[in-house]
Scaffold this active site. Sequence first.
Site, PDB file in Angstrom:
ATOM      1  N   HIS A   1      12.547  23.914 -25.983  1.00 15.70           N
ATOM      2  CA  HIS A   1      13.883  24.519 -26.131  1.00 15.70           C
ATOM      3  C   HIS A   1      14.439  24.006 -27.463  1.00 15.70           C
ATOM      4  O   HIS A   1      15.364  23.203 -27.511  1.00 15.70           O
ATOM      5  CB  HIS A   1      14.753  24.099 -24.947  1.00 15.70           C
TER       6      HIS A   1
ATOM      7  N   LYS B   1       9.248  48.616 -15.812  1.00 18.84           N
ATOM      8  CA  LYS B   1       8.328  49.752 -15.584  1.00 18.84           C
ATOM      9  C   LYS B   1       6.915  49.394 -16.022  1.00 18.84           C
ATOM     10  O   LYS B   1       6.025  50.226 -16.035  1.00 18.84           O
ATOM     11  CB  LYS B   1       8.792  50.960 -16.402  1.00 18.84           C
TER      12      LYS B   1
ATOM     13  N   ARG C   1      14.578  34.248 -24.716  1.00 22.54           N
ATOM     14  CA  ARG C   1      14.236  33.272 -23.662  1.00 22.54           C
ATOM     15  C   ARG C   1      13.259  33.955 -22.717  1.00 22.54           C
ATOM     16  O   ARG C   1      13.502  35.082 -22.287  1.00 22.54           O
ATOM     17  CB  ARG C   1      15.482  32.827 -22.899  1.00 22.54           C
TER      18      ARG C   1
ATOM     19  N   ARG D   1      25.029  29.065 -21.566  1.00 22.09           N
ATOM     20  CA  ARG D   1      25.338  28.466 -22.862  1.00 22.09           C
ATOM     21  C   ARG D   1      24.509  29.028 -24.013  1.00 22.09           C
ATOM     22  O   ARG D   1      25.043  29.342 -25.070  1.00 22.09           O
ATOM     23  CB  ARG D   1      25.072  26.946 -22.860  1.00 22.09           C
ATOM     24  N   THR D   2      23.198  29.087 -23.807  1.00 19.66           N
ATOM     25  CA  THR D   2      22.329  29.426 -24.938  1.00 19.66           C
ATOM     26  C   THR D   2      22.636  30.849 -25.421  1.00 19.66           C
ATOM     27  O   THR D   2      22.846  31.077 -26.617  1.00 19.66           O
ATOM     28  CB  THR D   2      20.851  29.290 -24.531  1.00 19.66           C
TER      29      THR D   2
HETATM   30  N1   CP Z   1      21.249  24.283 -21.895  1.00 17.85           N
HETATM   31  C1   CP Z   1      20.918  25.540 -21.555  1.00 17.85           C
HETATM   32  O1   CP Z   1      19.850  26.039 -21.941  1.00 17.85           O
HETATM   33  O2   CP Z   1      21.834  26.176 -20.793  1.00 17.85           O
HETATM   34  P1   CP Z   1      21.715  27.683 -20.296  1.00 17.85           P
HETATM   35  O3   CP Z   1      20.510  27.751 -19.377  1.00 17.85           O
HETATM   36  O4   CP Z   1      23.009  27.988 -19.604  1.00 17.85           O
HETATM   37  O5   CP Z   1      21.478  28.544 -21.503  1.00 17.85           O
END
Ligand code: CP
Length: 315
Positions: free
Chosen positions: A129, A80, A101, A51-52
Amino acid sequence: MENRSFVTISGHSKENILYLIEMAKQFEKCTNRNLLQGKIVATLFFEPSTRTRLSFETAANRLGARVIGFTDPKVTSSSKGESLKDTIMMVSNYADVIVMRHYLEGAAKYASEITNTPIVNAGDGAHQHPSQTLLDLYSIWKTQGTLENLNIVLAGDLKYGRTVHSLIMAMRHFNPTFHFIAPKELEMPEEYKLYCHEHHIKYTEHTEFNEKSIADADIIYMTRVQRERFTDLMEYEKMKNIYILRNEMLNCTRPNVRILHPLPRVNEINYDVDDNPKAYYFQQAQNGLYARQAILCDVLGITLNDVINDMKDKS
Ligand code: CP
């Protein structure tokens, strides 16, 4: 130029949160814009995501930007031995904004300190998050008509669940009452309980998850037990199905209650809940697109007025 990175929600004022929600609302009214034409958005995902990443990339594409990036660090030079610092310095040469991320807590903040290119934290370990939080707030606001004075149940893995950590911080402006429901092993970490004390946020703690514990909720926020954060997989096996929300449990809940989940789910929401009008997790994920359009514009210095005027030009 001021660095407008979006690495945590804790520094955002109530006014700023409401401002970003208003911007998300404008994008929901009209999603396809050219506000980021000529910009490059880099998405660096050192951890898996559906999603993110896809909603940030959709947001960028629908705003007219182009997207570069990776979904698997094994195919990059970090395999590397290239350091995070050097990776960020390199990508800063190519992109106008970096969405990142990373499995290390504090990685996005670190990145924001070594480059002037805005960094957007798309999740750092079990820490925060913040873009998920903005879409959670937008979802709560849309379904409840307000963010003020709500009864919010947070259930599941509250220890490693970075989305609930960020949500607590953002809700401090809105006088919530939280009900933390978790097994002892996955309870809300002390630092977040201390945060609640310091900011006069009311909360209760429970280990039982049943009809009674959700009866007065306005929001039931379920979370997944996160296998990837456990060092002892036997411990995960013991915890993984600890709470399961079933459709019949919702019979005596408030009419306005909505069930949120950052997703992915594993077993914690039974599939028979999906058709209940109180289930909101798929719409919540859709709201992520509008919230992330707002974040990308904000870090690139595009204001709410710019967004509103852009829509007037179209009509
Ligand atoms: N909610 C969320 O962070 O989903 P993903 O890990 O799929 O990005």
